[in-house]
Design an enzyme around this catalytic site. Structure first.
Site, PDB file in Angstrom:
ATOM      1  N   GLU A 171       0.435  -1.037   0.079  1.00  0.00           N
ATOM      2  CA  GLU A 171       0.190   0.171  -0.172  1.00  0.00           C
ATOM      3  C   GLU A 171       0.956   1.079  -0.510  1.00  0.00           C
ATOM      4  O   GLU A 171       0.754   2.582   1.013  1.00  0.00           O
ATOM      5  CB  GLU A 171      -0.361  -0.341   0.962  1.00  0.00           C
ATOM      6  CG  GLU A 171      -1.887  -0.826   1.239  1.00  0.00           C
ATOM      7  CD  GLU A 171      -2.949  -0.972   2.288  1.00  0.00           C
ATOM      8  OE1 GLU A 171      -2.848  -0.009   3.820  1.00  0.00           O
ATOM      9  OE2 GLU A 171      -3.838  -2.204   2.506  1.00  0.00           O
ATOM     10  N   GLU A 359      -5.359  -8.311   0.473  1.00  0.00           N
ATOM     11  CA  GLU A 359      -6.270  -8.207   1.686  1.00  0.00           C
ATOM     12  C   GLU A 359      -7.784  -7.380   2.282  1.00  0.00           C
ATOM     13  O   GLU A 359      -7.833  -7.160   0.645  1.00  0.00           O
ATOM     14  CB  GLU A 359      -5.613  -6.541   2.673  1.00  0.00           C
ATOM     15  CG  GLU A 359      -3.787  -6.849   3.594  1.00  0.00           C
ATOM     16  CD  GLU A 359      -3.534  -6.154   3.942  1.00  0.00           C
ATOM     17  OE1 GLU A 359      -4.146  -4.939   4.326  1.00  0.00           O
ATOM     18  OE2 GLU A 359      -2.638  -5.649   4.060  1.00  0.00           O
TER      19      GLU A 359
HETATM   20  O1  IFM Z   1      -4.536  -3.214   9.115  1.00  0.00           O
HETATM   21  C1  IFM Z   1      -4.283  -2.459   7.783  1.00  0.00           C
HETATM   22  C2  IFM Z   1      -2.751  -3.270   7.145  1.00  0.00           C
HETATM   23  O2  IFM Z   1      -1.577  -3.035   7.178  1.00  0.00           O
HETATM   24  C3  IFM Z   1      -2.670  -2.448   6.148  1.00  0.00           C
HETATM   25  N1  IFM Z   1      -3.805  -2.391   5.084  1.00  0.00           N
HETATM   26  C4  IFM Z   1      -5.673  -1.738   5.670  1.00  0.00           C
HETATM   27  C5  IFM Z   1      -5.415  -2.268   6.833  1.00  0.00           C
HETATM   28  C6  IFM Z   1      -7.117  -2.112   7.934  1.00  0.00           C
HETATM   29  O3  IFM Z   1      -6.534  -0.658   7.915  1.00  0.00           O
END
Ligand code: IFM
Length: 458
Positions: A171, A359
């Site tokens: 990210e 994710e």
């Molecule tokens: O916890 C985070 C993760 O580190 C990166 N993506 C989003 C998740 C939730 O906010």
């Protein structure tokens, strides 16, 4: 309740199910075995930055409990584990001395996965920049890209032979815009020039790391994980639609553009070109090397409308109200159709390789009942809803190959500290007891249907 066995029939037999975590969010042991501070250690120890002034000192104590945690993953029946490697454990000052003890930890972890027949999906950077590098300007300094390349080389030389896949960054939107423009994440900067410099250094670091990884371990599939935003115009007016297009360029194009097209978006250059750092000859070619895969992190849509005031600065878009009344405990709108349109849109705009949903998940903060069970039905519903979209994408022919739930267990949720819980497993931070939630049990039954997973067919 959606029966996981029936639900499983919507995915191909070789679809990969996994769980994800990140080093700073779970490991703790921030001073153990030669690790030095990262920007998140400093940031979370500063008053007013992280809720309750929580920090990563102990977190889920995974550094000491990794075997128990791998057993938990094994028991969950998933095929793969996505974790990140902490740069400040490996090269504690960012440059210079390599810390063998840091590498030893990941050696044990990776061997532990292999012993349990769990595939290893490693991320090299999930936001824990060695604090020493801030002395040179952190991500705003071009030299950090070269420091990252060396770190990638060191990691791959020691661990790469047992990795099933590697991602350079997690990210970049967060480590660039959220950290250098909006000031919410470390290092808490709020400055467009700094943010643009961080953007280009990060993109360059990604490209340099791809080069290094391919050189050291040519057979390890290399990718990049992006929290692509599903940008939706708040109305059908031409102003709002134009704002959505600018917002797309800013939030997505700043990363997808250079990586998958070899160029920054024209609207971004036009509006901010004078504030951009120098893009040196050859940079874009390094950044846009073809990847083996990319990772999508999706949680919620981004609705925008035009910011019409005279002094509005690029992308001149403000947040528009949610459409769906459903929200998770962190306040994010639950709206799975945006995940589908996002993937469709991205494959229309860019030439993308195969995709893993690296994710997806939801923050709901309920804890154990008197009987010890954690009934997190809303999280389970969120998973069914979004996995259903993933199944539709696969049947529409999009090359989505796997899905990682965020997260294996509750953990340090950055500026929200420990109050937001994303886990399939509940963590009692006092005792470090892990309790599989209702959603975790459901996910286990789903994953168990896949013979490619770690449950071998009888
Ligand atoms: O916890 C985070 C993760 O580190 C990166 N993506 C989003 C998740 C939730 O906010």
């Amino acid at each position: 309740m959606t029966d996981p066995k029936t639900f499983a029939t919507r995915f191909p037999g070789d679809f990969l199910f996994g769980v994800a975590t990140a080093a700073f969010q779970i490991e703790g042991a921030t001073k153990a075995d030669g690790r030095k501070p990262s920007i998140w250690d400093a940031f979370s120890n500063m008053p007013g930055r992280v809720f309750n002034r929580d920090n990563g000192d102990i977190a889920c104590d995974h550094y000491n409990r990794w075997e128990e945690d791998l057993d938990l993953i094994k028991d969950m029946g998933v095929e793969a584990y996505r974790f990140s490697i902490a740069w400040p454990r490996i090269i504690p000052e960012g440059t210079g001395r390599v810390n063998e003890k840091g590498l030893d930890f990941y050696d044990r972890l990776i061997d532990g996965c292999k012993a349990r027949e769990i595939k290893t999906y490693a991320t090299l950077y999930h936001w824990d920049l060695p604090l020493s590098l801030m002395g040179d300007g952190g991500w705003t300094a071009r030299s950090t890209a070269y420091a990252f390349q060396r770190y990638a080389k060191v990691v791959m030389a020691r661990l790469g032979d047992r990795l099933d896949a590697v991602a350079t960054f997690n990210e970049p939107w967060c480590s660039v815009w959220l950290s250098h423009l909006y000031g919410v994440h470390a290092p808490g900067e709020r400055n467009m020039e700094a943010a643009l410099a961080a953007m280009h250094t990060t993109n360059l670091a990604h490209g340099l790391a791809v080069e290094a990884i391919r050189h050291v371990t040519p057979n390890v599939p290399v990718g990049l994980v992006l929290n692509a935003h599903s940008v939706i115009a708040g109305s059908e007016t031409p102003e709002d639609k134009a704002a959505a297009e600018r917002a797309f360029d800013f939030h997505n194009g700043a990363f997808f553009g250079p990586v998958f097209k070899g160029e920054y978006p024209a609207s971004l250059i036009e509006a901010l070109g004078d504030k951009m750092p120098k893009v040196e000859e050859g940079d874009l070619a390094v950044i846009s090397q073809k990847l083996d895969w990319w990772g999508l992190n999706y949680y919620t849509p981004m609705r925008v409308s035009a910011e019409l005031s005279e002094d509005a600065y690029y992308p001149a878009a403000k947040f528009a109200p949610p459409v769906s009344p459903a929200k998770t405990d962190i306040g994010w709108e639950v709206y799975s159709p945006a995940m589908k349109s996002l993937v469709e849109d991205l494959y229309r705009r860019y030439e993308l390789p195969v995709c893993y949903v690296t994710e997806n998940g939801a923050a709901y903060n309920m804890g154990p009942s008197a009987g010890g069970e954690v009934d997190d039905q809303p999280r389970l519903d969120y998973y069914v809803d979004h996995l259903s979209v993933v199944a539709d994408l696969v049947s529409d022919g999009y090359p989505v190959k796997g899905y990682f739930a965020w997260s294996l267990m509750d953990n340090f949720e950055w500026a929200e500290g420990y109050r937001m819980r994303f886990g399939l497993v509940y963590v009692d931070y006092e005792t470090q007891k892990r309790t599989v939630k209702k959603s975790g049990k459901w996910y286990r039954e789903l994953a168990a249907q896949f013979p490619g997973g770690n449950h071998k067919p009888e």
